[in-house]
Write a protein that holds these residues in place. Structure first.
Motif, PDB file in Angstrom:
ATOM      1  N   GLN A  97      72.276 -11.716  22.733  1.00 64.18           N
ATOM      2  CA  GLN A  97      72.299 -10.271  22.918  1.00 64.18           C
ATOM      3  C   GLN A  97      72.967  -9.912  24.246  1.00 64.18           C
ATOM      4  O   GLN A  97      72.357  -9.992  25.303  1.00 64.18           O
ATOM      5  CB  GLN A  97      70.849  -9.785  22.875  1.00 64.18           C
ATOM      6  N   ASP A  98      74.241  -9.543  24.189  1.00 60.97           N
ATOM      7  CA  ASP A  98      74.976  -9.190  25.401  1.00 60.97           C
ATOM      8  C   ASP A  98      74.986  -7.684  25.625  1.00 60.97           C
ATOM      9  O   ASP A  98      74.797  -7.209  26.723  1.00 60.97           O
ATOM     10  CB  ASP A  98      76.418  -9.699  25.324  1.00 60.97           C
ATOM     11  N   ASP A  99      75.215  -6.941  24.582  1.00 58.47           N
ATOM     12  CA  ASP A  99      75.320  -5.491  24.683  1.00 58.47           C
ATOM     13  C   ASP A  99      74.098  -4.866  24.008  1.00 58.47           C
ATOM     14  O   ASP A  99      74.061  -4.717  22.787  1.00 58.47           O
ATOM     15  CB  ASP A  99      76.616  -5.015  24.013  1.00 58.47           C
ATOM     16  N   PHE A 100      73.090  -4.522  24.842  1.00 59.21           N
ATOM     17  CA  PHE A 100      71.865  -4.002  24.247  1.00 59.21           C
ATOM     18  C   PHE A 100      72.083  -2.666  23.540  1.00 59.21           C
ATOM     19  O   PHE A 100      71.396  -2.362  22.568  1.00 59.21           O
ATOM     20  CB  PHE A 100      70.734  -3.883  25.274  1.00 59.21           C
ATOM     21  N   GLU A 101      73.024  -1.865  23.991  1.00 56.07           N
ATOM     22  CA  GLU A 101      73.270  -0.580  23.323  1.00 56.07           C
ATOM     23  C   GLU A 101      73.720  -0.800  21.879  1.00 56.07           C
ATOM     24  O   GLU A 101      73.346  -0.038  20.990  1.00 56.07           O
ATOM     25  CB  GLU A 101      74.273   0.264  24.108  1.00 56.07           C
ATOM     26  N   GLU A 102      74.487  -1.834  21.644  1.00 57.03           N
ATOM     27  CA  GLU A 102      74.894  -2.173  20.281  1.00 57.03           C
ATOM     28  C   GLU A 102      73.674  -2.592  19.455  1.00 57.03           C
ATOM     29  O   GLU A 102      73.508  -2.182  18.307  1.00 57.03           O
ATOM     30  CB  GLU A 102      75.925  -3.303  20.311  1.00 57.03           C
ATOM     31  N   THR A 103      72.814  -3.391  20.061  1.00 55.49           N
ATOM     32  CA  THR A 103      71.575  -3.813  19.389  1.00 55.49           C
ATOM     33  C   THR A 103      70.698  -2.604  19.113  1.00 55.49           C
ATOM     34  O   THR A 103      70.137  -2.475  18.022  1.00 55.49           O
ATOM     35  CB  THR A 103      70.823  -4.838  20.259  1.00 55.49           C
ATOM     36  N   ARG A 104      70.581  -1.699  20.073  1.00 51.65           N
ATOM     37  CA  ARG A 104      69.778  -0.483  19.885  1.00 51.65           C
ATOM     38  C   ARG A 104      70.309   0.331  18.701  1.00 51.65           C
ATOM     39  O   ARG A 104      69.544   0.765  17.844  1.00 51.65           O
ATOM     40  CB  ARG A 104      69.792   0.364  21.158  1.00 51.65           C
ATOM     41  N   ARG A 105      71.622   0.512  18.656  1.00 54.22           N
ATOM     42  CA  ARG A 105      72.224   1.267  17.539  1.00 54.22           C
ATOM     43  C   ARG A 105      71.920   0.601  16.194  1.00 54.22           C
ATOM     44  O   ARG A 105      71.612   1.283  15.214  1.00 54.22           O
ATOM     45  CB  ARG A 105      73.735   1.404  17.722  1.00 54.22           C
ATOM     46  N   PHE A 106      72.012  -0.722  16.152  1.00 59.58           N
ATOM     47  CA  PHE A 106      71.737  -1.447  14.915  1.00 59.58           C
ATOM     48  C   PHE A 106      70.329  -1.129  14.412  1.00 59.58           C
ATOM     49  O   PHE A 106      70.140  -0.790  13.240  1.00 59.58           O
ATOM     50  CB  PHE A 106      71.908  -2.962  15.126  1.00 59.58           C
ATOM     51  N   PHE A 107      69.330  -1.249  15.287  1.00 56.35           N
ATOM     52  CA  PHE A 107      67.945  -1.027  14.874  1.00 56.35           C
ATOM     53  C   PHE A 107      67.635   0.440  14.618  1.00 56.35           C
ATOM     54  O   PHE A 107      66.815   0.755  13.755  1.00 56.35           O
ATOM     55  CB  PHE A 107      66.973  -1.663  15.876  1.00 56.35           C
ATOM     56  N   ARG A 108      68.270   1.337  15.340  1.00 53.23           N
ATOM     57  CA  ARG A 108      68.110   2.771  15.046  1.00 53.23           C
ATOM     58  C   ARG A 108      68.669   3.054  13.653  1.00 53.23           C
ATOM     59  O   ARG A 108      68.075   3.804  12.885  1.00 53.23           O
ATOM     60  CB  ARG A 108      68.817   3.621  16.108  1.00 53.23           C
ATOM     61  N   ASN A 109      69.803   2.430  13.307  1.00 53.98           N
ATOM     62  CA  ASN A 109      70.380   2.603  11.969  1.00 53.98           C
ATOM     63  C   ASN A 109      69.484   2.018  10.884  1.00 53.98           C
ATOM     64  O   ASN A 109      69.503   2.493   9.750  1.00 53.98           O
ATOM     65  CB  ASN A 109      71.777   1.980  11.887  1.00 53.98           C
ATOM     66  N   LEU A 110      68.695   1.004  11.221  1.00 51.22           N
ATOM     67  CA  LEU A 110      67.720   0.469  10.266  1.00 51.22           C
ATOM     68  C   LEU A 110      66.564   1.435  10.051  1.00 51.22           C
ATOM     69  O   LEU A 110      65.848   1.328   9.069  1.00 51.22           O
ATOM     70  CB  LEU A 110      67.159  -0.874  10.741  1.00 51.22           C
ATOM     71  N   GLY A 111      66.365   2.369  11.002  1.00 49.45           N
ATOM     72  CA  GLY A 111      65.302   3.360  10.854  1.00 49.45           C
ATOM     73  C   GLY A 111      64.260   3.385  11.946  1.00 49.45           C
ATOM     74  O   GLY A 111      63.348   4.216  11.908  1.00 49.45           O
ATOM     75  N   PHE A 112      64.353   2.489  12.923  1.00 50.87           N
ATOM     76  CA  PHE A 112      63.363   2.485  14.001  1.00 50.87           C
ATOM     77  C   PHE A 112      63.549   3.717  14.883  1.00 50.87           C
ATOM     78  O   PHE A 112      64.662   4.094  15.214  1.00 50.87           O
ATOM     79  CB  PHE A 112      63.478   1.209  14.843  1.00 50.87           C
ATOM     80  N   ASP A 113      62.421   4.332  15.262  1.00 51.86           N
ATOM     81  CA  ASP A 113      62.459   5.524  16.101  1.00 51.86           C
ATOM     82  C   ASP A 113      62.873   5.206  17.529  1.00 51.86           C
ATOM     83  O   ASP A 113      63.555   6.008  18.172  1.00 51.86           O
ATOM     84  CB  ASP A 113      61.093   6.219  16.097  1.00 51.86           C
ATOM     85  N   ARG A 114      62.428   4.055  18.025  1.00 54.22           N
ATOM     86  CA  ARG A 114      62.810   3.633  19.375  1.00 54.22           C
ATOM     87  C   ARG A 114      62.981   2.117  19.387  1.00 54.22           C
ATOM     88  O   ARG A 114      62.308   1.404  18.658  1.00 54.22           O
ATOM     89  CB  ARG A 114      61.772   4.034  20.405  1.00 54.22           C
ATOM     90  N   VAL A 115      63.884   1.675  20.280  1.00 58.06           N
ATOM     91  CA  VAL A 115      64.212   0.254  20.402  1.00 58.06           C
ATOM     92  C   VAL A 115      64.170  -0.102  21.884  1.00 58.06           C
ATOM     93  O   VAL A 115      64.801   0.568  22.710  1.00 58.06           O
ATOM     94  CB  VAL A 115      65.625  -0.035  19.825  1.00 58.06           C
ATOM     95  N   PHE A 116      63.424  -1.163  22.203  1.00 58.65           N
ATOM     96  CA  PHE A 116      63.242  -1.575  23.594  1.00 58.65           C
ATOM     97  C   PHE A 116      63.706  -3.011  23.784  1.00 58.65           C
ATOM     98  O   PHE A 116      63.535  -3.849  22.898  1.00 58.65           O
ATOM     99  CB  PHE A 116      61.768  -1.477  23.994  1.00 58.65           C
ATOM    100  N   ASP A 117      64.243  -3.306  24.973  1.00 57.76           N
ATOM    101  CA  ASP A 117      64.617  -4.686  25.258  1.00 57.76           C
ATOM    102  C   ASP A 117      63.416  -5.445  25.825  1.00 57.76           C
ATOM    103  O   ASP A 117      62.348  -4.867  26.048  1.00 57.76           O
ATOM    104  CB  ASP A 117      65.834  -4.757  26.185  1.00 57.76           C
ATOM    105  N   SER A 118      63.605  -6.722  26.053  1.00 59.16           N
ATOM    106  CA  SER A 118      62.499  -7.575  26.488  1.00 59.16           C
ATOM    107  C   SER A 118      62.050  -7.285  27.921  1.00 59.16           C
ATOM    108  O   SER A 118      60.989  -7.762  28.335  1.00 59.16           O
ATOM    109  CB  SER A 118      62.881  -9.050  26.359  1.00 59.16           C
ATOM    110  N   GLU A 119      62.808  -6.519  28.658  1.00 55.10           N
ATOM    111  CA  GLU A 119      62.467  -6.198  30.049  1.00 55.10           C
ATOM    112  C   GLU A 119      61.700  -4.878  30.178  1.00 55.10           C
ATOM    113  O   GLU A 119      61.371  -4.457  31.287  1.00 55.10           O
ATOM    114  CB  GLU A 119      63.736  -6.136  30.903  1.00 55.10           C
ATOM    115  N   THR A 120      61.410  -4.225  29.068  1.00 55.83           N
ATOM    116  CA  THR A 120      60.751  -2.926  29.103  1.00 55.83           C
ATOM    117  C   THR A 120      59.310  -3.062  29.577  1.00 55.83           C
ATOM    118  O   THR A 120      58.558  -3.912  29.101  1.00 55.83           O
ATOM    119  CB  THR A 120      60.759  -2.283  27.695  1.00 55.83           C
ATOM    120  N   ASP A 121      58.930  -2.218  30.496  1.00 55.61           N
ATOM    121  CA  ASP A 121      57.556  -2.163  30.981  1.00 55.61           C
ATOM    122  C   ASP A 121      56.692  -1.518  29.898  1.00 55.61           C
ATOM    123  O   ASP A 121      57.096  -0.512  29.307  1.00 55.61           O
ATOM    124  CB  ASP A 121      57.520  -1.320  32.263  1.00 55.61           C
ATOM    125  N   PRO A 122      55.505  -2.055  29.638  1.00 51.23           N
ATOM    126  CA  PRO A 122      54.637  -1.451  28.609  1.00 51.23           C
ATOM    127  C   PRO A 122      54.385   0.036  28.836  1.00 51.23           C
ATOM    128  O   PRO A 122      54.278   0.801  27.877  1.00 51.23           O
ATOM    129  CB  PRO A 122      53.338  -2.254  28.721  1.00 51.23           C
TER     130      PRO A 122
END
Length: 149
Positions: A97-122
């Protein structure tokens, strides 16, 4: 009223530390958390959301294969009558995973309301979910008032 969230690690992923941290953080924030643990199937998430009348489903994946594990997930939720459930996904979602924005778009297109990377604070996820569920509650209230009128 306490809001219920379903939490689990999807697919064959066996990383448990992250969801344990999330479980404790969401409980401390006042959510009722149902932790499904690791290696959770899509159907298990849907069944738990139905059984617990959940407002949200939080999917975690750290082994990089979430793209495959989540294909068809939102179609299943729709089939099960869970179109109003808020869905989040977070973690190391794609191998290399180099470009997280691309990954975010992919999962948003799958239907997820929000997408977080592994560094996200709870806390960031908690604040987002509180805002999303409050917004959804407000929409539901307006809709009920319109129907009653």
């Amino acid at each position: 009223m306490t809001k219920t969230v379903i939490l689990g690690v999807i697919g064959s992923d066996a990383h448990v530390v992250g969801i344990t941290i999330l479980e404790r953080a969401f409980e401390a924030a006042g959510f009722d958390v149902v932790n499904l643990g690791v290696q959770t199937s899509q159907q298990d998430f849907a069944d738990a959301a139905i059984d617990h009348d959940a407002e949200a489903v939080l999917v975690s994946s750290l082994y990089g294969h979430a793209k495959q594990d989540c294909e068809g997930f939102h179609e299943l939720l729709l089939e099960e009558g869970l179109e109003d459930v808020t869905t989040y996904i977070g973690g190391n979602l794609a191998v290399g995973q180099d470009d997280f924005e691309e990954t975010r778009r992919f999962f948003r297109n799958l239907g997820f309301d929000r997408v977080f990377d592994s560094e996200t604070d709870p806390e960031e996820a908690i604040e987002a979910l509180q805002a999303d569920l409050d917004m959804r509650s407000s929409e539901d209230e307006r809709e009920r008032k319109t129907i009653e009128a």
